[in-house]
Structure formats: C-alpha cells, structure tokens
Scaffold this active site. Structure first.
Site, PDB file in Angstrom:
ATOM      1  N   GLU A   1     -25.500 -12.406  13.311  1.00 36.84           N
ATOM      2  CA  GLU A   1     -26.116 -11.093  13.169  1.00 36.84           C
ATOM      3  C   GLU A   1     -26.416 -10.354  14.484  1.00 36.84           C
ATOM      4  O   GLU A   1     -26.252  -9.137  14.553  1.00 36.84           O
ATOM      5  CB  GLU A   1     -27.432 -11.243  12.389  1.00 36.84           C
ATOM      6  CG  GLU A   1     -27.238 -11.703  10.966  1.00 36.84           C
ATOM      7  CD  GLU A   1     -28.559 -12.076  10.332  1.00 36.84           C
ATOM      8  OE1 GLU A   1     -29.009 -11.359   9.441  1.00 36.84           O
ATOM      9  OE2 GLU A   1     -29.144 -13.076  10.755  1.00 36.84           O
TER      10      GLU A   1
ATOM     11  N   LEU B   1       6.583  11.510 -14.221  1.00 33.33           N
ATOM     12  CA  LEU B   1       7.593  10.901 -13.353  1.00 33.33           C
ATOM     13  C   LEU B   1       6.852  10.013 -12.362  1.00 33.33           C
ATOM     14  O   LEU B   1       5.892  10.463 -11.736  1.00 33.33           O
ATOM     15  CB  LEU B   1       8.348  11.985 -12.578  1.00 33.33           C
ATOM     16  CG  LEU B   1       9.647  12.505 -13.209  1.00 33.33           C
ATOM     17  CD1 LEU B   1       9.348  13.201 -14.525  1.00 33.33           C
ATOM     18  CD2 LEU B   1      10.361  13.451 -12.262  1.00 33.33           C
TER      19      LEU B   1
ATOM     20  N   THR C   1     -37.435 -15.629   8.325  1.00 36.10           N
ATOM     21  CA  THR C   1     -38.863 -15.419   8.488  1.00 36.10           C
ATOM     22  C   THR C   1     -39.616 -15.458   7.162  1.00 36.10           C
ATOM     23  O   THR C   1     -40.767 -15.826   7.094  1.00 36.10           O
ATOM     24  CB  THR C   1     -39.123 -14.041   9.114  1.00 36.10           C
ATOM     25  OG1 THR C   1     -38.118 -13.165   8.659  1.00 36.10           O
ATOM     26  CG2 THR C   1     -39.186 -14.111  10.589  1.00 36.10           C
TER      27      THR C   1
HETATM   28  C1  LIG Z   1      -4.355   4.710  -0.518  1.00 32.30           C
HETATM   29  C2  LIG Z   1      -3.839   6.104  -0.702  1.00 32.30           C
HETATM   30  C3  LIG Z   1      -3.907   6.962   0.374  1.00 32.30           C
HETATM   31  C4  LIG Z   1      -3.455   8.267   0.220  1.00 32.30           C
HETATM   32  N1  LIG Z   1      -3.536   9.095   1.295  1.00 32.30           N
HETATM   33  C5  LIG Z   1      -3.117  10.371   1.178  1.00 32.30           C
HETATM   34  C6  LIG Z   1      -3.193  11.244   2.288  1.00 32.30           C
HETATM   35  O1  LIG Z   1      -3.610  10.866   3.387  1.00 32.30           O
HETATM   36  N2  LIG Z   1      -2.803  12.522   2.111  1.00 32.30           N
HETATM   37  C7  LIG Z   1      -2.336  12.977   0.917  1.00 32.30           C
HETATM   38  O2  LIG Z   1      -1.981  14.138   0.833  1.00 32.30           O
HETATM   39  N3  LIG Z   1      -2.222  12.149  -0.142  1.00 32.30           N
HETATM   40  C8  LIG Z   1      -2.610  10.868  -0.050  1.00 32.30           C
HETATM   41  N4  LIG Z   1      -2.516  10.023  -1.121  1.00 32.30           N
HETATM   42  C9  LIG Z   1      -1.963  10.538  -2.394  1.00 32.30           C
HETATM   43  C10 LIG Z   1      -0.514  10.110  -2.690  1.00 32.30           C
HETATM   44  O3  LIG Z   1      -0.098   9.064  -1.922  1.00 32.30           O
HETATM   45  C11 LIG Z   1       0.480  11.211  -2.489  1.00 32.30           C
HETATM   46  O4  LIG Z   1       0.145  12.323  -3.224  1.00 32.30           O
HETATM   47  C12 LIG Z   1       1.931  10.771  -2.788  1.00 32.30           C
HETATM   48  O5  LIG Z   1       2.785  11.623  -2.114  1.00 32.30           O
HETATM   49  C13 LIG Z   1       2.265  10.737  -4.252  1.00 32.30           C
HETATM   50  O6  LIG Z   1       3.602  10.275  -4.423  1.00 32.30           O
HETATM   51  P1  LIG Z   1       4.031   9.174  -5.479  1.00 32.30           P
HETATM   52  O7  LIG Z   1       5.497   9.067  -5.430  1.00 32.30           O
HETATM   53  O8  LIG Z   1       3.298   7.932  -5.262  1.00 32.30           O
HETATM   54  O9  LIG Z   1       3.512   9.866  -6.790  1.00 32.30           O
HETATM   55  P2  LIG Z   1       3.443   9.267  -8.254  1.00 32.30           P
HETATM   56  O10 LIG Z   1       2.139   8.624  -8.463  1.00 32.30           O
HETATM   57  O11 LIG Z   1       4.624   8.454  -8.541  1.00 32.30           O
HETATM   58  O12 LIG Z   1       3.478  10.644  -9.074  1.00 32.30           O
HETATM   59  C14 LIG Z   1       2.498  11.610  -8.865  1.00 32.30           C
HETATM   60  C15 LIG Z   1       2.645  12.805  -9.784  1.00 32.30           C
HETATM   61  O13 LIG Z   1       3.744  13.590  -9.387  1.00 32.30           O
HETATM   62  C16 LIG Z   1       4.602  13.842 -10.484  1.00 32.30           C
HETATM   63  N5  LIG Z   1       5.966  13.864  -9.966  1.00 32.30           N
HETATM   64  C17 LIG Z   1       6.463  13.026  -9.046  1.00 32.30           C
HETATM   65  N6  LIG Z   1       7.731  13.390  -8.738  1.00 32.30           N
HETATM   66  C18 LIG Z   1       8.014  14.459  -9.503  1.00 32.30           C
HETATM   67  C19 LIG Z   1       9.155  15.286  -9.637  1.00 32.30           C
HETATM   68  N7  LIG Z   1      10.243  15.082  -8.920  1.00 32.30           N
HETATM   69  N8  LIG Z   1       9.084  16.308 -10.506  1.00 32.30           N
HETATM   70  C20 LIG Z   1       7.981  16.521 -11.259  1.00 32.30           C
HETATM   71  N9  LIG Z   1       6.875  15.781 -11.161  1.00 32.30           N
HETATM   72  C21 LIG Z   1       6.892  14.759 -10.286  1.00 32.30           C
HETATM   73  C22 LIG Z   1       4.345  12.723 -11.442  1.00 32.30           C
HETATM   74  O14 LIG Z   1       4.625  13.104 -12.761  1.00 32.30           O
HETATM   75  C23 LIG Z   1       2.875  12.459 -11.235  1.00 32.30           C
HETATM   76  O15 LIG Z   1       2.088  13.286 -12.024  1.00 32.30           O
HETATM   77  C24 LIG Z   1      -2.936   8.703  -1.015  1.00 32.30           C
HETATM   78  C25 LIG Z   1      -2.875   7.822  -2.097  1.00 32.30           C
HETATM   79  C26 LIG Z   1      -3.327   6.527  -1.939  1.00 32.30           C
HETATM   80  C27 LIG Z   1      -3.268   5.592  -3.093  1.00 32.30           C
END
Ligand SMILES: Cc1cc2nc3c(=O)[nH]c(=O)nc-3n(C[C@H](O)[C@H](O)[C@H](O)COP(=O)(O)OP(=O)(O)OC[C@H]3O[C@@H](n4cnc5c(N)ncnc54)[C@H](O)[C@@H]3O)c2cc1C
Ligand code: FES
Length: 1325
Positions: free
Chosen positions: A1253, A253, A1001
């Site tokens: 620098e 998802l 240098t």
């Molecule tokens: C630049 C950056 C900074 C970040 N900083 C942090 C931070 O400070 N702290 C932290 O904890 N995390 C951090 N993260 C990780 C990430 O952002 C989080 O874990 C975020 O909440 C994931 O949500 P998403 O919707 O983007 O997940 P997605 O990438 O869309 O999905 C992630 C996973 O969850 C599963 N999934 C999603 N929804 C469901 C559902 N309803 N049921 C079953 N499975 C599901 C998907 O199958 C997938 O495997 C960071 C990531 C990035 C790229």
C-alpha cells in the site's frame, strides 16, 4: 448469439491452433471455447472489448493483402460464427511450461512483467500477433499493439517501461551503483545485479510458428446458422446480401460486432437476424478514384489506416490533408484489437454522436454509396445524413456499400481533434474535424466546414459560424469572431447527457483555436501573403501529441556479502509467472465444470432506497434451463452478514438500501440462461428518498457511529499565535478496484453432514468460511474455503466477496449440486463498492515562514449502505509535525453500495488533503512548496498526533535521494524556462513524501498468522500459510523465507493453495502486512523443523537435506510443524489517544514532472522518480513491481478514474468503456524506482518492510505537479494564490482551472454541478 445444436444447417469449421474444429453449433463468442474445448488460458475481464485480457490471434486467408493475415482480436466480442475458415491461436497454442515456452511468454515472465497474471495471456497474444506480422517491430508498433490493454493489478511495469523489451540489445541495468564518494568503504561490497538478463532469453525464430492450414484457404460459400434466438447468415455475394436485406429489412449487418455485441450484451437488445458481409469482395474494395480513395464499407479500421498511410507516403502533401486527419483519429480510436475487426461502415451507420470518424467524413464531405436490391445511390455526407440520435437516412432495405474519402486541393487545410478522459482507447468527450479552403493564393476563406461530435445527439456542423466566417480573412479578428460565434452556436443544456457542459463548450472554442494556429502556420509557409507568423510562445499549442516510448531504471541493493545460496533479498521471478504467461495458471473460474454443475445470476435492486412491494418471476421461470429462484426465505441459517458488525443481509428482505443491493438469485443450466432469467425478474418498489452524496449526508446528519477524533496540543492557542489562517476544502473521488478477475465462487456440496467445499476468489478465506457457515446454519468445520490464486484483489475481495460466496453456497446447499457464479464486470462494479470518496475541510494557521502551527481538519467519507471498514484520521498530517492539531472523522451513511477496503485504505485520502493545505500555505506565503514541506517535516524521535514515536525515521534520506536522482533543481529551472516560452503548454513539478502506518489498526485479533509446513520423505516441502496470492508475490516471498530458514533451494518447496482446512482462523490478506505476519509464522514452523532435524545434521554433517529427512523419518520424527505469530505490543484507544496503532511506518518520496495542455486539459506524465524504504527487501523484483503497480494505481486514483452516479444513486460507470483506469500510455515517460539501501527494519521478517500500500500515495506527486502547472497557467491570466482542485485531476478539471479568455466566453455553470458530477450522464456510445 446463443445458437443451439439442434437447429443448425451449416457446419462451422475453424482451426484452434493445431486442432481442426468442426462444430455443428456455435456459442455467442469464441470465449465459449474456454469450456467446450477445455482451454481456459483466454480470460474474461470485461466482455466489452475494453481490457484486452481476452486477446487471441485470428489468422485468415485473404486475397489482399497477401494471405494469411494475422491479427489480435478481443475474443469477448468475436462471434464464434465469424470464425468460419479462420485459424484461432490462443495463448495455449504458442507454448507451455511443460513443452516449450514461446519467447514472448518467456520474456514477459522473466522480465517480471506478470504479477496477478490475469491479463498476461492477453498481453502475450497482443505481442505475439504483432510479431507474426512483423518480427522486428518498431517502438511505435509495440505501443500500438498494447493500446487495447489496461494496467491494473500488481502487474509490474518494468517490462513495458524498458525502452524496447523485445529488442535484445536494450535492457534495464539494475542493481545498486554506489554513488558515495571515493572514500566510501562500502564501495567494495556493492554488487551488481540485473532484474533480468535479456542475453539469456530465447531468440525469436519466426520459421517455427504454426503454418496456416491449407483447407482454410478454400473459397467461402453462403452459410447459415440458426440459434436459440438468432439466425446468422453469411451471404457469399453482394446480390445475396441485398436479397437477404430485402427479405429481412430489420436485420443487422455485423462485421466487427463491436457495436452490435455491446448492444446485445449490455443494452439487452436482441437482433433476431444477423447478416455477416465481411467476406463480400465489393465491401472490401479499396480503389483510388479521380477524387479520392474509395473504401468498401466492410474494410476494417486497421486496413483503412494502412491504405491511408501508404497514400500519405506517395501523394503530394497538399492532397492528403483529410487522410492525415483520419490517421490522427485512428491513433486514438479504441485499441488495436477493436481496430483490427471494426469496419468503417459500422462506425458510420451506428451514427454515434461521439463517433470519431463521422466528424471527419462530414467535414470532408465524403461521398457514400448506398445499395439496395433496387439499385445504388450516391449521397454527400452532411448533417442531414443523421436525422436523429443513432439514426441515418439509410432505408431499411439499404446497405452502405462504399465511402469515398476525398483528396484535398492546394489552399485547403484540414485537421481533426479528439479529447477524451484518457488519451488511449477512450470514447470522446468532444471530437471534431475542421476543413477550410481559401480563395486561390489568398487567406480569404472560400469555404469552411466545422463538425463536432459530443455536442448534440448527432454529429453536427457549426453551420452558422461557418456561414458568417466565409469570405473573411484568416486573422485574429476572424479568430475572435469565430470564438464568439461558436460559444453561441455550440451550446448545451445544463442537463445535457454527457455532462461537463462548461468543459465541452470551452473545448469547441479551444480546439478551433488550435486549428486556427495550425492553418495560420501553414498559410505562412505556403503563401506569399500577409499572414502573421504564429507567435513563438503559441507554436506548441498547435502541436499534435507526440508519444515517447517510456524508459525506466530500477535500483536496489542485495545485502552486501550475502551467501549465494541465500535467496532472500534476490530478484527471484514470481513463482507462477511462467504459468501465467502460458495460460496454465488456474484461477477460480478455470476449474473444470462438474457434470451436474449449475450457474447462478444475481437479481439486484434498481432503486437506491425503497421497500420491495412485489417480485414477479413468471417470465424469468420460462427461460430455458432455469432451475430455481432463491430469496432470503431460502437461507437456512442467518441472513445477517457483514465483515465486522452484521449490519447487512445476504439477500434483501423487504427493503433495499442501494442500487445493486442483492435481492435474489436465479440458478440455471448455463450462465447465459441464468443471466437472461435474472433480467426478466420484475420487481416493483415503493421508493424512499435516497441519500447519495457526502453533502446530502452532512445536511441530514446521516453518519455511522462512532465519530472519531484525534487531538494534540491546543488548536485555539495555535490559531492565536499564527500569522495567517487559511480555510479550504477538497473532494477526493472514489475508486473502483477493477481487479482483472471479477468476483467468482464455485460451491460444491459434499453430500454428507452439511459439508461444502468452496473455491473462491477471496482475500479472506476464514471470513468466507465463517459467514457461509452462519448462513447455512452449520458449524464452520463443515465448510472448507480454498483459494489457489486471484487475478487481483486490492482490498475489494476482503469483505465484499463474502456475500456472493454466501449466496452461491445457499444455492448449492438447497439444490445439492455444484453452483458457480463469476460476476460480469458491470455486475461486479454495480454490486461491490470501492474506495471511499472523501471530503476534507481544513483550517490551517501558519507563520510567514511557512511553519504550520495549528490545524483543524474534518474528514467525511462516503461509507455507503453499511459500515464495512472505514478509516482515515491516522494519516491526516502525512509527514508533517503540527504542534496543535485536531482531526475529526465522519463516516457518511448513504444509499450507495458499501465502500470498503482499497489499497491504502483511507490513508491516501487523508494525506491528499494534507498536501492540499500544505500547497495553499506555500502559495499564500509565496514560498516554494518543497521548502515549506521540508520545513514542517517530522524528525527522528518526534511523536505523531496519536502519540506514536517515529523510530528508524528515513524520510529525510528518501527526500534527499529523490531530489538527487530526479535532478530536481535542474528540472525546476528548466520548467520555469519552458513555461516562459510556452503560453498554452505548462509544465509543473512536485515532490511528495509519504509515511504509512503498517498493520491492521482496527482489529487487534487480525494481527496474527499461522503456517503449516510438511516435509515429505523425498525431501520435498509443502508449505501452507494463511495469506492468499493475488499477484503481490506473497507465495514467492514466503517460499524464499522457508528456503532461507530450512537452508534448501526454493525448487524443493511448493505452495499449492490457501485453505481453511490447513491453516485455520486466518487474517485477511490485507493492510500490506501479510509478508510480515505469515513470514514470521513460517519462520516459526521452519525453526521447529530445524530443531527436529538438527540431531541428524550433527550426526551426518556432510549429508544432504534428503539424507537428514530420511533419517529423521526412519527415527519416527514428526516432519510436519505448524507455526504461529502475533505482532507484539499492539493496541490503540481512541478515547484516551493512547497505545500503538502501528507496528512501524513505511516511508517514501516521489518527484513527478508533467506537461499540461492548457487548451484541452490533457496532461503528459513526463518523469517520476521514487525512493521507497522497503527495509531489506525480501525480493527486489517483486517489491519494485509493487511500487510501480501501486504508483500507477494511484495515478489512476488522482488523475483519471472517476465514478459517476445519477442523483438517484445509479452507478453510471460500469465497465472499462466508461470507467478509465491507466493504460500503457499513462506510465511516466521516464520512471525511476530506487529502493532505499541500508535501511533494515527490525520489526519484520528478515528486516524487510511492507510494500503493497505505502507507495500508492506517491502518485499524489503527479496530481500536485499538475496543480503546479495550472498555477503557472493561471498566472498568465493574472490569477495568483491558492485555488481549489479536486481529485481526480481530469482533463475537465484541469481545463476549467486554467482560466483564460476562452473559458470566459462560455457561461460558467455553478461549480457544484461539475464537482459532484450529477449531470455526468454520458451519451451512450
Ligand atoms: C472497446 C471499444 C472501443 C471503441 N472505441 C471507439 C472509438 O474510440 N471511437 C469510435 O468512434 N468508436 C469506438 N467504438 C465503437 C465501434 O468500434 C465502432 O463504431 C466500429 O467502427 C463499429 O464497427 P463494427 O464493424 O464493429 O460494427 P458492427 O457492430 O458490426 O455493426 C454496427 C452497426 O452498423 C451497421 N452496419 C455495419 N456495416 C453496415 C453496412 N455496410 N451497411 C449498413 N449498416 C451497416 C450494423 O447493422 C450495426 O447496426 C468502440 C467500440 C468498442 C467496443
Ligand atoms: S474481456 Fe475482452 S476486452 Fe476485456
């Protein structure tokens, strides 16, 4: 997700600002729009959501909150398919130089907020998205909006340091208020200038913004896109989603794609089926229940924050303990762009051991509703929810539907803490949540739940500790037992992934102590029971971090009485600033694709030291679109390359000497195909033992020759005279350049006579030209190297860029087609090397007074697998006159990618060690370190150890002024008082001087420059010189110089690019000397033109420039002139220690104050005042930006940035996720910069001085202020005298140095483990 055009069954509809876009195919992310729609304003800095360069605004219609919603997102992580029925606004959509600028664009440019400009569009779009939702943002809103942006390059900090650069009524007062006495005769000459004048800014008119298109408001239906490798399905209802999940149990998802996107891009994982549930109403539910608030799993983190903030406002305080803890975690969770799209469900189900929300949900016992086609089940979240690393109890056909976050009850307290390397937008080192419930009206613990992330492969509960403390009274005895229990329960194996074992274990206890104090405080307030109040000097330990918006002043002088038409010395805006703010500025990768263009990807070594046994390309050649595989055999000329000596290969032959060594290249029709194929190349190696660290190189005497020595006096005699002798050592870590624009080359074969046109992001056009010609086996006159501008360089594109350019040129020549390669951030970091790590060992002899009489210092730098360019000894004494001194310099030959030039180039490391022995001497003598520094400082006319006389010596003036503007004495007193009143927070202060030698240098031949000036018949002037523009404002300054010499306005002068076909044999744009050298060459050329025009001026004194030019033209006068300059009297001989290595010195002094959290090792930069001698500044706005930019880069070097390698020599920190460079929050709360006035420098153009620098080292004032604060903390534990602190002063090093009863509880690992960072493999996020 690489969807292909021919297998689609839905049309993708979105609006790209005003244009309607209907696509029958979709690329992997919206950045593909750069080329498909021809909009290149959005930049790619990291591709992992960590830099903000790619920020765009997405607008969507949504039932709640009312439509449309506008939010900033990282385009690099946003799948194109997810944009269906969205409006996307890129930087081009809000304004342009040609039509009308948007006020945000205008302000950032005119306030000197754009230097290299590569990240400027991202910053503009972050601000724009904020203003679309809220035209009157608070300071907090602005701070949050910028959390996802990193600071690098020469980007001036002035605009962000302004109290609120957006609000009209607050702006910087800059200029030079004369502070001399009433009798000062100069007073009348003092002019007041503003760096910029906000009253001239265009007002913001929200009614003028683009309207959300009605057609995008239509209800969504099921969508399906079939791609080359991935099927993307967007179900329209929960039933459909559950059906699909039954049909494709392995499907992922995707809501925000901030996990899945990273896995697919960097971990090489492929998910053939993606389900996108973001629009399903149930998954977006927000509902208050009897027990708490229920959130649909697709609710974004921004929405979660909004809802909880409202609840905290409305509900009684006791009910919202968990909500406030979630909000505290969200404050430090990623950047705004990630929070805007990332979902709660994604964070839970990813099951990362360092998730920030899972510890809170676990400690709070949140309820989760899981759903499948078969029905729903509700479970309480405890640690059984995570059966293993990145695993949950969800069955393959199940999804997470809801999470219920509970209200708290009276007598229940809850806190969450996160500790990371950088406070903003960083993954946690340790993250935790703590929940205690007391028996009614007592302080007896009824229930305690402590959960930790970063201490095991899953989020864990400290069950044993909690069990043993239940029923106990909340008292100091409980605290003591809790600490001992946690020390036993929260253990880590010394080789645990993530390293920092001592630190992490100490944190588990220190953070509990904070919680203990918070609860003690609340209990004391809430209950009428016997609870001791928190000790006043302990109170601040429990305070949460309060951010204060930074403020700044910039002081500069425009030469008194200067003619108004004379632009030299005035704060002219960077000439490209407006284009950079609108995205119109063209960088190398923005050059439109040629029809027949191909893309190249590198195949690099995975071993640090090995023979190549076999290369198998079978699988790689089957990837669609692959055209060629190139090895060393395909190089027609010479495979030997290198900046000074040819000790490297373009492509490895039979042996590799570092991880990242370039072995071969794949050329394909697209970048994605080339990269996929490159990953599919299989290489087998016969491994040899690598040398990775300085220590290993010393043990096996692996050094490059020659070893350098500089000596003056007789150190043995000196040591005999000394009252005391101390020995010590210091390690200074390396640094990644992290220019926002990675290395990029486009090579275009011209089809005849071996001609090739190279568009390159390089600081060395001529070096690129020569090395490409050498590899192609053609004379240099067939190769033209062109550079328009770079998105930062810092020395990283001086030598290391040439190998990539050569490989691309070889491919282009072989295939007879244009070939392009822009490295991804992880590739760039892996392949190119950075600043040299240093180990300094010293023995210092001194008198009781603190006067140093003798010094022996040995430097070892980790040079890597080629000599490249490596120096340090010239700065070993910094600003101090040491009568007897001997410095030795060893360059360690190791199996790391070759380290190279980097702003300051060995100087900062040399001076850093000097300040370490200086501090040791002061601590040993019990004297204030500032007094000892002053005592030992050079005076005018003194000679350095390399016998150069110090002329126009201004360091004492800088020192006195810095003490004055920083109010050093008052600060010192206030700090002493603060430290007496606070046990667990300590403040520290340091004043640090710098003396930096200017010019190159090493290579005498490099100290020359050329210029070419054409005057056209209409009077316009085309200026070319040998320097490249990388954001440092060189072209702006050069136009100012030409304007002054020719006596015409800047608007008549244009610089188009730097090219080897106009100015040959150029020196690299390096060593801060480019304004000095090229400025003089331009002066020379313009003087020639002036002489030729003089007869016409004399003849027609009232005429205009155009009149004189026309007259000269019709008289058949040559209106094109070249100019040349070489710095006179240069040259130094190490053998005899004679000659002059530097043309002159730049001086500066900085005073910084910091506050350290002794329990976590966190620190805040409270204040910095800098006084910098830049001579008569050519352009104060640019110079102040350089001072601030260099200082912040130094802050990164000395307090934050840490490159980690495995013992096998594999770089572990390969992007902004793992490698942290300063963010907006790292700017000192108060930052003052003063350019020393009345300090003309007779050795450079118009009495100016180099600036790029020299100021970097001034950030050592922050490091030594931290050390000062740690000294105060150690004194509380009875520890006095010198102690070792290596650079960077990370939270780990700071916490470990603040020894106390908590650190004693934790078993100490041998120091060397932490020092070398060998076990510092992080948990993958
Ligand atoms: C630049 C950056 C900074 C970040 N900083 C942090 C931070 O400070 N702290 C932290 O904890 N995390 C951090 N993260 C990780 C990430 O952002 C989080 O874990 C975020 O909440 C994931 O949500 P998403 O919707 O983007 O997940 P997605 O990438 O869309 O999905 C992630 C996973 O969850 C599963 N999934 C999603 N929804 C469901 C559902 N309803 N049921 C079953 N499975 C599901 C998907 O199958 C997938 O495997 C960071 C990531 C990035 C790229
Ligand atoms: S390129 Fe997208 S955040 Fe860096």
């Amino acid at each position: 997700f690489c969807l292909s055009p021919n297998s689609v069954n839905c049309l993708l509809l979105f609006h790209l600002f005003v244009h309607r876009v209907v696509k029958s195919f979709a690329g992997n992310c919206s950045l593909t729009l750069r080329f498909t729609v021809g909009l290149t304003g959005t930049k790619l800095g990291c591709a992992e959501g960590g830099c903000g360069a790619c920020t765009v605004m997405v607008s969507r219609s949504s039932p709640s909150p009312p439509p449309p919603r506008h939010f900033a997102v990282n385009a690099c992580l946003a799948p194109l398919c997810s944009l269906h029925h969205s409006a996307v606004t890129t930087v081009e959509g809000i304004g342009s130089v040609a039509s009308k600028l948007h006020p945000v664009q205008e302000r950032i440019a005119r306030a000197h907020g754009s230097q290299c400009g590569f990240c400027t569009p991202g910053i503009v779009m972050s601000m724009y998205a904020l203003l679309r939702n809220n035209p009157q943002p608070s300071l907090l809103d602005i701070e949050e909006a910028f959390q996802g942006e990193v600071l690098r390059s020469y980007q001036s900090k002035t605009f962000v340091c302004s109290p609120c650069w957006w609000q009209k009524e607050t702006y910087m007062e800059s200029g030079w208020p004369c502070t001399c006495s009433e009798a000062c005769t100069k007073r009348e000459y003092v002019e007041y200038f503003l760096l910029y004048n906000p009253s001239e800014f265009m007002p913001l008119d929200p009614t003028q913004e683009i309207i959300f298109p009605i057609e995008l408001k239509k209800p969504l239906k099921q969508l399906c896109f079939q791609g080359e490798r991935v099927l993307w399905i967007q179900p329209s209802s929960l039933t459909e989603l559950l059906d699909f999940k039954t049909q494709y149990p392995e499907a992922r998802l995707v809501v925000g794609n901030t996990e899945v996107g990273i896995e697919m891009k960097f971990k090489n994982l492929l998910y053939p089926v993606i389900l996108a549930p973001a629009f399903i109403p149930e998954l977006n539910t927000v509902q208050r229940t009897a027990d708490g608030i229920l959130f649909g799993a697709a609710c974004t983190l921004t929405r979660l924050g909004m809802v909880l903030r409202d609840a905290v406002q409305e509900l009684p305080t006791y009910q919202t303990e968990v909500f406030r803890a979630v909000l505290e975690q969200l404050r430090w969770f990623a950047g705004q762009q990630v929070r805007n799209v990332a979902a709660i469900g994604g964070n839970i189900v990813t099951a990362s051991p360092i998730s920030d929300l899972n510890p809170v949900f676990l400690a709070a016992g949140c309820k989760l509703t899981l759903a499948s086609k078969g029905g729903k089940r509700v479970i309480e979240m405890d640690d059984s929810f995570f059966p293993g690393y990145r695993k949950t109890v969800l069955k393959p056909d199940e999804i997470l539907l809801f999470i219920e976050i509970p209200f708290t009850k009276k007598g229940q307290y809850f806190s969450a803490f996160k500790q990371s390397q950088r406070r903003e937008d960083d993954i946690a080192t340790v993250t935790c949540a703590m929940n205690v419930a007391f028996e009614e009206n007592t302080n007896s613990v009824r229930n305690l739940r402590l959960s930790y992330g970063g201490m095991a492969p899953t989020t864990v509960l400290a069950k044993e500790t909690c069990k043993r403390l239940t029923g106990r009274k909340w008292s100091d005895e409980l605290l003591q037992d809790a600490c001992s229990l946690l020390a036993k329960e929260m253990t880590l194996d010394p080789s645990a992934p993530g390293g920092m074992v001592t630190y992490r274990r100490t944190l588990t206890i220190s953070l509990f102590f904070k919680f203990y104090l918070i609860v003690q405080h609340k209990l004391a307030q809430d209950l009428n029971v016997e609870v001791r109040y928190v000790r006043p000097d302990y109170a601040s330990a429990a305070e949460l971090f309060h951010s204060v918006f930074p403020c700044s002043t910039q002081l500069f002088q425009v030469p008194p009485g200067q003619n108004k038409d004379d632009v030299v010395g005035r704060p002219i805006m960077h000439l490209s600033a407006l284009k950079q703010a609108t995205g119109e500025a063209v960088y190398c990768d923005d050059i439109p694709c040629y029809d027949n263009e191909l893309h190249l990807a590198l195949v690099t070594s995975t071993k640090a030291h090995a023979f190549i046994e076999n290369i198998d390309t079978k699988e790689a050649m089957c990837v669609p679109g692959v055209v060629a595989f190139l090895t060393a055999k395909d190089i027609p000329g010479s495979n030997r390359t290198g900046p000074a000596v040819y000790d490297e290969t373009v492509l490895a032959e039979d042996m590799v000497t570092c991880v990242g060594h370039i072995i071969a290249a794949i050329v394909a029709d697209t970048q994605a195909h080339a990269q996929r194929a490159a990953k599919a190349v299989k290489i087998t190696y016969k491994e040899l033992k690598p040398v990775v660290t300085i220590q290993e190189a010393i043990s096996c005497k692996s050094f490059y020759q020659p070893t350098r020595k500089i000596e003056q006096g007789n150190i043995e005699e000196g040591f005999k005279k000394a009252d005391h002798i101390l020995e010590g050592e210091m390690h200074i870590g390396g640094q990644e350049h992290f220019y926002l624009e990675t290395n990029c080359t486009l090579a275009v074969p011209r089809g005849e006579d071996g001609e090739m046109e190279m568009f390159v992001s390089t600081q060395s056009t001529s070096k690129t030209q020569m090395l490409v010609a050498k590899a192609l086996g053609v004379p240099a006159n067939r190769i033209v190297c062109r550079v328009k501008r770079m998105g930062g360089g810092f020395g990283g594109k001086e030598c290391r860029s040439t190998i990539l350019s050569t490989v691309v040129a070889v491919a282009a020549q072989k295939l007879k087609k244009p070939v392009r390669c822009m490295l991804d951030r992880d590739e760039d970091m892996l392949v190119t090397g950075g600043r040299h790590p240093f180990l300094g060992r010293y023995k210092v002899g001194f008198m009781k007074t603190g006067r140093i009489v003798s010094l022996e210092v040995t430097y070892y730098s980790n040079a890597g697998n080629s000599a490249d360019l490596s120096l340090a000894l010239f700065h070993m004494e910094n600003c101090y006159n040491i009568p007897h001194i001997r410095g030795m310099g060893y360059m360690c030959k190791t199996n790391l990618p070759s380290n190279t030039a980097f702003r300051g180039f060995g100087g900062p490391q040399g001076m850093m060690v000097a300040e370490s022995w200086m501090g040791d001497v002061a601590l040993h003598c019990g004297l204030p370190v500032e007094q000892v520094r002053r005592l030992n400082m050079y005076k005018q006319g003194d000679r350095t150890p390399f016998t150069q006389r110090l002329e126009q010596f201004t360091i004492d003036r800088c020192w006195e002024e810095c003490l004055s503007i920083s109010q050093y004495n008052q600060r010192r007193k206030a700090i002493e008082q603060f430290n007496r009143q606070h046990r667990w927070k300590k403040r520290g202060i340091a004043v640090i001087p710098t003396k930096f030698g200017i010019t190159l240098t090493s290579n005498l031949y490099s100290i020359q420059a050329g210029a070419l000036v054409h005057v056209y018949i209409d009077g316009s002037v085309l200026l070319t010189h040998g320097g490249t523009e990388m954001g440092q404002g060189l072209h702006t300054k050069m136009v100012q110089v030409a304007s002054k010499v020719l006596g015409i306005p800047c608007s008549k002068i244009h610089i188009s690019e730097t090219s080897t076909s106009t100015v040959p044999n150029t020196s690299p744009t390096a060593a801060s000397a480019s304004s000095d050298l090229n400025g003089m060459a331009i002066y020379d050329a313009c003087q020639t033109l002036n002489q030729r025009l003089q007869p016409y001026k004399t003849k027609n004194p009232k005429g205009t420039w155009e009149d004189w030019v026309k007259a000269a033209y019709f008289d058949r006068v040559n209106l094109s002139a070249n100019g040349f300059y070489k710095t006179p009297d240069m040259g130094y001989d190490f053998e005899t220690n004679e000659g002059k290595p530097f043309n002159y010195f730049s001086y500066g002094v900085a005073c910084s104050e910091v506050e350290v959290d002794c329990l976590t090792g966190d620190h805040k930069n409270l204040h910095t005042s800098i006084v910098m001698d830049v001579g008569n500044s050519l352009n104060p706005a640019i110079d102040i930006g350089q001072v601030e930019g260099a200082f912040m880069q130094g802050v990164g070097l000395f307090t934050l940035e840490e490159l980690l390698y495995s013992p096998e020599g594999v770089l572990l920190t390969r992007g902004p996720g793992m490698y942290k460079i300063p963010a907006f929050g790292d700017i000192p709360t108060e930052l003052n910069v003063s350019l020393l006035r009345d300090a003309p420098n007779e050795k450079a153009i118009f009495s100016s001085k180099a600036v790029g620098e020299p100021p970097l080292f001034l950030a050592a004032s922050v490091f030594y202020a931290i050390k000062d604060a740690i000294t105060a903390a150690r004194a509380e534990s009875g520890l006095r005298g010198p102690f070792r602190l290596d650079s960077p002063a990370t939270p780990e090093r700071i916490r470990n140095a603040c020894e106390d009863s908590f650190t004693k509880l934790v078993l100490h690992l041998p120091y060397i483990d932490i020092f070398w960072g060998f076990f510092l493999k992080k948990f993958p996020t």
